[in-house]
Motif scaffolding. Structure first.
Motif, PDB file in Angstrom:
ATOM      1  N   MET A  65      35.494 -16.658  18.493  1.00 49.60           N
ATOM      2  CA  MET A  65      34.563 -17.778  18.474  1.00 49.60           C
ATOM      3  C   MET A  65      33.160 -17.317  18.840  1.00 49.60           C
ATOM      4  N   ALA A  66      33.058 -16.383  19.782  1.00 51.41           N
ATOM      5  CA  ALA A  66      31.752 -15.834  20.163  1.00 51.41           C
ATOM      6  C   ALA A  66      31.110 -15.124  18.976  1.00 51.41           C
ATOM      7  N   ARG A  67      31.911 -14.387  18.189  1.00 51.85           N
ATOM      8  CA  ARG A  67      31.369 -13.693  17.010  1.00 51.85           C
ATOM      9  C   ARG A  67      30.850 -14.697  15.981  1.00 51.85           C
ATOM     10  N   ARG A  68      31.541 -15.813  15.836  1.00 50.01           N
ATOM     11  CA  ARG A  68      31.080 -16.839  14.890  1.00 50.01           C
ATOM     12  C   ARG A  68      29.727 -17.391  15.315  1.00 50.01           C
ATOM     13  N   VAL A  69      29.591 -17.695  16.607  1.00 51.48           N
ATOM     14  CA  VAL A  69      28.323 -18.230  17.110  1.00 51.48           C
ATOM     15  C   VAL A  69      27.207 -17.204  16.944  1.00 51.48           C
ATOM     16  N   TYR A  94      26.684  -8.342   8.983  1.00 51.04           N
ATOM     17  CA  TYR A  94      26.366  -8.263  10.416  1.00 51.04           C
ATOM     18  C   TYR A  94      27.621  -8.185  11.279  1.00 51.04           C
ATOM     19  N   LEU A  95      28.752  -8.605  10.739  1.00 51.32           N
ATOM     20  CA  LEU A  95      29.997  -8.532  11.498  1.00 51.32           C
ATOM     21  C   LEU A  95      30.372  -7.098  11.832  1.00 51.32           C
ATOM     22  N   LEU A  96      29.881  -6.154  11.025  1.00 47.61           N
ATOM     23  CA  LEU A  96      30.160  -4.743  11.290  1.00 47.61           C
ATOM     24  C   LEU A  96      29.611  -4.306  12.648  1.00 47.61           C
ATOM     25  N   PHE A  97      28.586  -5.005  13.128  1.00 47.34           N
ATOM     26  CA  PHE A  97      27.958  -4.639  14.397  1.00 47.34           C
ATOM     27  C   PHE A  97      28.464  -5.487  15.560  1.00 47.34           C
ATOM     28  N   LEU A  98      29.427  -6.366  15.294  1.00 42.89           N
ATOM     29  CA  LEU A  98      29.916  -7.264  16.347  1.00 42.89           C
ATOM     30  C   LEU A  98      31.371  -6.996  16.699  1.00 42.89           C
ATOM     31  N   GLY A  99      31.883  -5.857  16.287  1.00 45.26           N
ATOM     32  CA  GLY A  99      33.274  -5.532  16.594  1.00 45.26           C
ATOM     33  C   GLY A  99      33.506  -5.423  18.093  1.00 45.26           C
ATOM     34  N   ASP A 100      32.697  -4.616  18.756  1.00 46.44           N
ATOM     35  CA  ASP A 100      32.769  -4.461  20.209  1.00 46.44           C
ATOM     36  C   ASP A 100      31.601  -5.210  20.814  1.00 46.44           C
ATOM     37  N   LEU A 101      31.853  -6.397  21.338  1.00 46.32           N
ATOM     38  CA  LEU A 101      30.774  -7.234  21.856  1.00 46.32           C
ATOM     39  C   LEU A 101      30.099  -6.641  23.090  1.00 46.32           C
ATOM     40  N   SER A 102      30.804  -5.739  23.779  1.00 49.21           N
ATOM     41  CA  SER A 102      30.232  -5.162  24.994  1.00 49.21           C
ATOM     42  C   SER A 102      29.089  -4.196  24.693  1.00 49.21           C
ATOM     43  N   ILE A 103      29.008  -3.696  23.455  1.00 40.95           N
ATOM     44  CA  ILE A 103      27.936  -2.759  23.101  1.00 40.95           C
ATOM     45  C   ILE A 103      27.023  -3.316  22.010  1.00 40.95           C
ATOM     46  N   TYR A 123      30.666 -16.432  27.887  1.00 43.60           N
ATOM     47  CA  TYR A 123      30.791 -15.138  28.575  1.00 43.60           C
ATOM     48  C   TYR A 123      30.625 -13.977  27.599  1.00 43.60           C
ATOM     49  N   TYR A 124      31.260 -14.065  26.440  1.00 43.84           N
ATOM     50  CA  TYR A 124      31.179 -12.975  25.465  1.00 43.84           C
ATOM     51  C   TYR A 124      29.840 -12.977  24.728  1.00 43.84           C
ATOM     52  N   ILE A 125      29.249 -14.144  24.555  1.00 45.78           N
ATOM     53  CA  ILE A 125      27.906 -14.201  23.971  1.00 45.78           C
ATOM     54  C   ILE A 125      26.913 -13.510  24.901  1.00 45.78           C
ATOM     55  N   ARG A 126      27.081 -13.733  26.195  1.00 48.58           N
ATOM     56  CA  ARG A 126      26.205 -13.093  27.173  1.00 48.58           C
ATOM     57  C   ARG A 126      26.428 -11.580  27.202  1.00 48.58           C
ATOM     58  N   SER A 127      27.685 -11.143  27.179  1.00 43.65           N
ATOM     59  CA  SER A 127      27.982  -9.709  27.236  1.00 43.65           C
ATOM     60  C   SER A 127      27.473  -8.978  26.000  1.00 43.65           C
ATOM     61  N   ALA A 128      27.339  -9.701  24.881  1.00 45.44           N
ATOM     62  CA  ALA A 128      26.833  -9.090  23.647  1.00 45.44           C
ATOM     63  C   ALA A 128      25.305  -9.064  23.605  1.00 45.44           C
ATOM     64  N   GLY A 129      24.656  -9.694  24.599  1.00 46.79           N
ATOM     65  CA  GLY A 129      23.199  -9.658  24.666  1.00 46.79           C
ATOM     66  C   GLY A 129      22.488 -10.741  23.890  1.00 46.79           C
ATOM     67  N   PHE A 130      23.196 -11.816  23.529  1.00 52.96           N
ATOM     68  CA  PHE A 130      22.583 -12.878  22.722  1.00 52.96           C
ATOM     69  C   PHE A 130      22.461 -14.196  23.484  1.00 52.96           C
ATOM     70  N   TYR A 131      22.579 -14.161  24.801  1.00 54.97           N
ATOM     71  CA  TYR A 131      22.611 -15.399  25.563  1.00 54.97           C
ATOM     72  C   TYR A 131      21.265 -16.140  25.522  1.00 54.97           C
ATOM     73  N   GLU A 132      20.140 -15.402  25.652  1.00 51.80           N
ATOM     74  CA  GLU A 132      18.834 -16.047  25.637  1.00 51.80           C
ATOM     75  C   GLU A 132      18.566 -16.704  24.285  1.00 51.80           C
ATOM     76  N   LEU A 133      18.936 -16.022  23.214  1.00 53.40           N
ATOM     77  CA  LEU A 133      18.786 -16.615  21.884  1.00 53.40           C
ATOM     78  C   LEU A 133      19.671 -17.840  21.747  1.00 53.40           C
ATOM     79  N   PHE A 134      20.853 -17.783  22.292  1.00 57.88           N
ATOM     80  CA  PHE A 134      21.782 -18.910  22.287  1.00 57.88           C
ATOM     81  C   PHE A 134      21.175 -20.110  23.009  1.00 57.88           C
ATOM     82  N   GLN A 135      20.524 -19.875  24.136  1.00 63.04           N
ATOM     83  CA  GLN A 135      19.902 -20.962  24.895  1.00 63.04           C
ATOM     84  C   GLN A 135      18.710 -21.562  24.162  1.00 63.04           C
TER      85      GLN A 135
END
Length: 240
Positions: free
Chosen positions: A156-160, A182-191, A62-74
């Motif tokens: 866990m979503a940030r790790r993935v 890159y973690l600096l850009f993953l603080g708020d996964l919604s944006i 869910y959080y991977i998708r909200s961060a916009g990385f779901y297609e890459l994840f798939q």
């Protein structure tokens, strides 16, 4: 007066010509010049592929998708076609950032990035803001994990996502480390997905393809999965 017949026909018309001597793989191939052994297409995942194939809980997805990385994840578990990547690199023109093909020139664009990827530690494992990939992949485990803990799901979503960025979008040349910046850009996964990941990925691909044309280059880096999907889409006959 004696006449001299000069043939300017390229031995392989699919390859680039008029390249500087010993500065492009295509020149050395067509002129029987020395080449290093076939370059290796680097893809360092440190066991991440195996971890993702084991399954990621929906609470984390869910959080991977909200961060916009779901297609890459798939797309991550797709295997690289090394021969295809090398063949494309031999037809890459660094001056124009395009492939020289029998049908004309073609290249990967921002539209392709959006379509194919869907994106607009311990002390001895950490050094200079970097983390070893096998260590990062080892932290992605769900054996003793609480799916009802929202913060745990986000972590866990940030790790993935960090592993996906480091292995697929901006892989390091040694394929063993991932930058923690890159973690600096993953603080708020919604944006996180609003950032221009696609533009940066395309620049990374162009730069590494240009490096991959060097005759002495021993490896090809960069977001090669993007290049492979692009080739499959543009040339359906070679797609699996």
């Amino acid at each position: 007066m004696a006449s001299i017949n000069v043939s300017c026909v390229h031995r392989n018309p699919e390859l680039l010509w008029l390249q500087a001597a010993d500065e492009h793989r295509s020149y050395n191939i067509s002129h029987d010049r020395a080449l290093t052994e076939e370059p290796r297409c680097r893809r360092g995942d440190g066991g991440l592929n195996r971890q993702l194939q084991d399954g990621v809980p929906n609470e984390v997805v869910y959080y991977i998708r909200s961060a916009g990385f779901y297609e890459l994840f798939q797309a991550y578990t797709c295997q690289l076609d090394h021969s295809l990547i090398i063949a494309l690199a031999e037809r890459w023109c660094p001056e124009t950032n395009t492939f020289h093909l029998p049908i004309g020139e073609a290249t990967v664009t921002l539209q392709d990035v959006q379509e194919y990827l869907g994106i607009y530690p311990e002390d001895d494992d950490l050094r200079k803001g970097r983390m070893k990939f096998n260590r990062l992949a080892g932290t992605i485990t769900f054996e003793h994990w609480d799916p009802n803990d929202e913060e745990s799901c986000k972590q866990m979503a940030r790790r993935v996502i960090l592993a996906l960025i480091g292995s697929q979008l901006f892989p390091d040349s040694n394929s063993y480390d991932v930058s923690l910046n890159y973690l600096l850009f993953l603080g708020d996964l919604s944006i996180a997905g609003r950032r221009s990941w696609g533009s940066a990925t395309l620049c990374c691909l162009y730069r590494n393809l240009s490096k991959g044309t060097w005759p002495t280059r021993q490896g090809i880096d960069g977001p090669l999965l993007l290049l492979q999907y692009w080739a499959w889409e543009r040339f359906p006959r070679i797609a699996p």
